[in-house]
Write an enzyme that holds these catalytic residues in place. Structure first.
Site, PDB file in Angstrom:
ATOM      1  N   GLU A 249      32.243  89.489 -26.979  1.00  0.00           N
ATOM      2  CA  GLU A 249      31.764  89.807 -28.331  1.00  0.00           C
ATOM      3  C   GLU A 249      32.448  91.097 -28.712  1.00  0.00           C
ATOM      4  O   GLU A 249      32.132  92.157 -28.177  1.00  0.00           O
ATOM      5  CB  GLU A 249      30.235  89.993 -28.333  1.00  0.00           C
ATOM      6  CG  GLU A 249      29.448  88.779 -27.914  1.00  0.00           C
ATOM      7  CD  GLU A 249      29.463  87.677 -28.950  1.00  0.00           C
ATOM      8  OE1 GLU A 249      29.974  87.885 -30.073  1.00  0.00           O
ATOM      9  OE2 GLU A 249      28.967  86.584 -28.644  1.00  0.00           O
ATOM     10  N   CYS A 284      29.329  96.253 -35.094  1.00  0.00           N
ATOM     11  CA  CYS A 284      30.474  95.338 -35.096  1.00  0.00           C
ATOM     12  C   CYS A 284      30.430  94.431 -36.322  1.00  0.00           C
ATOM     13  O   CYS A 284      31.453  93.980 -36.807  1.00  0.00           O
ATOM     14  CB  CYS A 284      30.453  94.511 -33.825  1.00  0.00           C
ATOM     15  SG  CYS A 284      28.862  93.729 -33.544  1.00  0.00           S
ATOM     16  N   GLU A 384      39.073  98.854 -37.395  1.00  0.00           N
ATOM     17  CA  GLU A 384      37.622  99.061 -37.298  1.00  0.00           C
ATOM     18  C   GLU A 384      37.339 100.563 -37.169  1.00  0.00           C
ATOM     19  O   GLU A 384      37.806 101.208 -36.228  1.00  0.00           O
ATOM     20  CB  GLU A 384      37.097  98.315 -36.068  1.00  0.00           C
ATOM     21  CG  GLU A 384      35.589  98.303 -36.002  1.00  0.00           C
ATOM     22  CD  GLU A 384      35.071  97.572 -34.769  1.00  0.00           C
ATOM     23  OE1 GLU A 384      35.658  97.732 -33.695  1.00  0.00           O
ATOM     24  OE2 GLU A 384      34.068  96.850 -34.905  1.00  0.00           O
TER      25      GLU A 384
HETATM   26  P1  NAD Z   1      34.352 100.009 -25.604  1.00  0.00           P
HETATM   27  O1  NAD Z   1      35.057  98.728 -25.532  1.00  0.00           O
HETATM   28  O2  NAD Z   1      35.133 101.263 -25.449  1.00  0.00           O
HETATM   29  O3  NAD Z   1      33.203 100.100 -24.476  1.00  0.00           O
HETATM   30  C1  NAD Z   1      32.289  99.061 -24.289  1.00  0.00           C
HETATM   31  C2  NAD Z   1      31.908  98.995 -22.818  1.00  0.00           C
HETATM   32  O4  NAD Z   1      33.082  98.755 -22.044  1.00  0.00           O
HETATM   33  C3  NAD Z   1      31.300 100.282 -22.273  1.00  0.00           C
HETATM   34  O5  NAD Z   1      30.311  99.975 -21.333  1.00  0.00           O
HETATM   35  C4  NAD Z   1      32.469 100.940 -21.591  1.00  0.00           C
HETATM   36  O6  NAD Z   1      32.087 101.820 -20.552  1.00  0.00           O
HETATM   37  C5  NAD Z   1      33.216  99.746 -21.048  1.00  0.00           C
HETATM   38  N1  NAD Z   1      34.637  99.990 -20.819  1.00  0.00           N
HETATM   39  C6  NAD Z   1      35.452 100.816 -21.519  1.00  0.00           C
HETATM   40  N2  NAD Z   1      36.687 100.809 -20.986  1.00  0.00           N
HETATM   41  C7  NAD Z   1      36.648  99.951 -19.929  1.00  0.00           C
HETATM   42  C8  NAD Z   1      37.616  99.527 -18.975  1.00  0.00           C
HETATM   43  N3  NAD Z   1      38.871 100.010 -18.995  1.00  0.00           N
HETATM   44  N4  NAD Z   1      37.238  98.640 -18.032  1.00  0.00           N
HETATM   45  C9  NAD Z   1      35.971  98.171 -17.979  1.00  0.00           C
HETATM   46  N5  NAD Z   1      35.009  98.552 -18.847  1.00  0.00           N
HETATM   47  C10 NAD Z   1      35.340  99.420 -19.826  1.00  0.00           C
HETATM   48  O7  NAD Z   1      33.559  99.955 -26.950  1.00  0.00           O
HETATM   49  P2  NAD Z   1      32.810 101.135 -27.683  1.00  0.00           P
HETATM   50  O8  NAD Z   1      33.770 101.944 -28.458  1.00  0.00           O
HETATM   51  O9  NAD Z   1      31.935 101.855 -26.728  1.00  0.00           O
HETATM   52  O10 NAD Z   1      31.869 100.270 -28.643  1.00  0.00           O
HETATM   53  C11 NAD Z   1      32.257  99.916 -29.904  1.00  0.00           C
HETATM   54  C12 NAD Z   1      32.962  98.588 -29.933  1.00  0.00           C
HETATM   55  O11 NAD Z   1      32.068  97.566 -29.523  1.00  0.00           O
HETATM   56  C13 NAD Z   1      33.385  98.224 -31.332  1.00  0.00           C
HETATM   57  O12 NAD Z   1      34.666  97.657 -31.326  1.00  0.00           O
HETATM   58  C14 NAD Z   1      32.362  97.199 -31.763  1.00  0.00           C
HETATM   59  O13 NAD Z   1      32.796  96.352 -32.761  1.00  0.00           O
HETATM   60  C15 NAD Z   1      32.090  96.507 -30.479  1.00  0.00           C
HETATM   61  N6  NAD Z   1      30.795  95.818 -30.525  1.00  0.00           N
HETATM   62  C16 NAD Z   1      30.794  94.468 -30.630  1.00  0.00           C
HETATM   63  C17 NAD Z   1      29.603  93.769 -30.714  1.00  0.00           C
HETATM   64  C18 NAD Z   1      29.596  92.275 -30.820  1.00  0.00           C
HETATM   65  O14 NAD Z   1      28.599  91.673 -30.446  1.00  0.00           O
HETATM   66  N7  NAD Z   1      30.644  91.646 -31.293  1.00  0.00           N
HETATM   67  C19 NAD Z   1      28.393  94.454 -30.669  1.00  0.00           C
HETATM   68  C20 NAD Z   1      28.421  95.840 -30.558  1.00  0.00           C
HETATM   69  C21 NAD Z   1      29.644  96.511 -30.485  1.00  0.00           C
END
Ligand code: NAD
Length: 489
Positions: A249, A284, A384
């Site tokens: 997601e 998101c 975004e």
């Molecule tokens: P992110 O991708 O940086 O982090 C999300 C998760 O992934 C965190 O737990 C983080 O620690 C982990 N992560 C980060 N780098 C990683 C790696 N190299 N390996 C493994 N895990 C890793 O996202 P963010 O900036 O914290 O959150 C915002 C993003 O999430 C936005 O793009 C938003 O659109 C998306 N989002 C999507 C939904 C959906 O359901 N589609 C819902 C909420 C947020």
């Protein structure tokens, strides 16, 4: 309000909090900078222990009657429902969103546990008679699910991952986001009282350390991720390498379209403001590209800008707050940078655009609801931002507008406002988005499929079909008797 937090949280494995050997990191209130607790960053050793616990628990959990799995999820929902106020305060302190929003998160999360407690009861296989017997197709759990979630709605994220996985007979190792772990760590205390050891395990830490160790662990049978598209690719690559099913997601840049036949400008202005600014725009699903027809541009924009000028930017616990604090300084700077990009690209700033200082919350990044008149090819319309920034695009030609609405790498959601039902249906059919809302925005009631087209993800959550993503089908064929010899003459 007493938050009842521990001073420190280590990994939650086998229904116990362990100390963990990794470095400690702080959970701070982003508005005030106050230290709320510290957490252990889990490394390979903790991930190993968590996956081992989940693997050991999985056969017993899978063999637990569905009625019992359902009952335990329902019990968790009841216990959470009795603790909503405290938990809403924890999330508001941990991520800076206003209390009214984090309270609503609790309600959605409780609904999620109840929905999957019910849905699993009707997640049936199938079968039919065949010559000399029957086949049955039964759904089996996958095993240990590695689940990685972001910070914006931590209570909903934990529910959206844990509830369907566990309902379907899997066990879980979940990594909360490093900016928003506290409500999930507190959830563990309830889990320990309700579920058998090892069914649900939680390992705090940063993505690059804990997340990487988890998704590459050999004992994992499924990866489920919510977060950015960039990290989603890493998840998909890990899944490809190990040939695991992956649910993603991811991000969005959703179009919200106003047609020329609308007349209720106040209500629509309020709805499109909510679509773009709810969660301080850190959603998101946010409707961040607003397409407004020329014929109604002036009255709608007047209504929108005057409404947003009245929006109250205030501390998370101020009852009058419409918008509050962004999750971190990093996120605050990122949003301000994008506002700068918009100005430099020549987008016209209609309202907002600045950081506000809020007394008592000097550490926080509070950003005004910001609206630009823009073109769809500008960066602020393509990338975004994840903050309270709305780009408005005028339109007059339906086909050109629709092509622009679909001209995005993302495809998570879309909204449209019209009284013309055939136009609404036609447009809903042609929008490349996983959710389309007509004359409203943000319906995510339990059972509504949620997920993205294009680079917004793979798979669907929040619905009955989600259980299919947490199971695989096994077909078993039963013959009444061994067939008469027919093979070797
Ligand atoms: P992110 O991708 O940086 O982090 C999300 C998760 O992934 C965190 O737990 C983080 O620690 C982990 N992560 C980060 N780098 C990683 C790696 N190299 N390996 C493994 N895990 C890793 O996202 P963010 O900036 O914290 O959150 C915002 C993003 O999430 C936005 O793009 C938003 O659109 C998306 N989002 C999507 C939904 C959906 O359901 N589609 C819902 C909420 C947020």
């Amino acid at each position: 309000m007493q938050l009842g937090l521990d001073k420190h949280y280590g990994p939650f494995i086998d229904n116990r909090f362990a100390t963990g050997s990794g470095e400690r990191f702080d959970a701070r209130d982003p508005a005030t900078g106050e230290l709320l607790a510290t957490l252990t960053e889990c490394g390979a050793a903790e991930v190993d222990a968590a996956v081992a616990a989940a693997r050991a628990a999985q056969p017993g959990w899978a063999a637990t009657p569905i009625e019992e799995r359902s009952r335990l999820l329902w019990t968790l929902a009841d216990r959470l429902a009795g603790d909503m106020t405290r938990r809403a305060h924890i999330d508001a302190h941990d991520i800076g969103r206003r209390l009214g929003e984090t309270t609503y998160d609790q309600i959605i999360a409780v609904g999620h546990y109840r929905y999957f407690a019910a849905a699993i009861m009707t997640h049936e296989g199938f079968g039919r008679a065949i010559p000399n017997g029957h086949f049955i197709a039964k759904r089996e759990p996958l095993g240990v699910c590695a689940q990685v979630v972001p910070w914006n709605v931590p209570t909903i994220m934990a529910a959206a991952k844990i509830a369907p996985a566990v309902a379907a007979g899997n066990t879980v190792v979940l990594k909360p986001d490093e900016h928003a772990s506290l409500s999930t760590m507190e959830l563990c205390k309830l889990i320990a009282e309700i579920f058998p050891p090892g069914v649900i395990n939680v390992i705090p830490g940063r993505g690059a350390v804990t997340g990487q160790a988890l998704i590459h662990h050999k004992g994992v049978a499924k990866i489920s991720f919510t977060g950015s598209t960039e990290v989603g690719r890493l998840m998909a690559a890990a899944g490809a390498e190990a040939l695991l099913p992956v649910t993603l997601e991811l991000g969005g840049k959703s179009a919200n379209i106003v047609f020329p036949d609308v007349t209720d400008f106040d209500a629509i202005a309020d709805n499109v403001a909510f679509a773009a600014m709810y969660c301080n725009g850190q959603s998101c699903l946010a409707g961040t590209r607003l397409f407004v027809h020329e014929d109604v541009y002036r009255p709608l924009m007047d209504a929108l800008c005057s409404r947003l000028a009245r929006a109250v930017v205030a501390a998370p616990f101020d009852e009058k707050a419409t918008l509050s604090c962004l999750v971190s300084e990093k996120q605050g700077r990122r949003v301000l940078d994008y506002i700068d990009v918009g100005r430099k690209e020549g987008a016209r700033l209609l309202t907002g655009g600045s950081r506000r200082q809020i007394a008592g919350c000097e550490a926080g990044y509070f950003i005004e609801p910001t609206v630009f008149e823009a073109r769809n090819d500008m960066r602020i319309c393509r990338e975004e931002i994840f903050g309270p920034v709305l780009s408005v695009i005028r339109w007059s030609d339906y086909e050109v507008m629709l092509a622009q609405a679909n001209d995005s790498t993302y495809g998570l959601a879309a909204g449209l406002y019209t009284r013309d039902i055939s136009r609404a249906l036609d447009t809903a059919d042609r929008l490349q988005a996983g959710s389309v809302w007509v004359n409203q925005y943000f319906n995510l009631m339990n059972g509504t499929p949620f997920g993205g087209y294009k680079q917004s993800g793979l798979g669907r959550e929040f619905c009955h079909e989600t259980l299919n993503y947490y199971t695989q089908l096994k077909s078993i064929t039963l013959a009444k008797s061994v067939p008469s010899p027919f093979y070797v003459r």
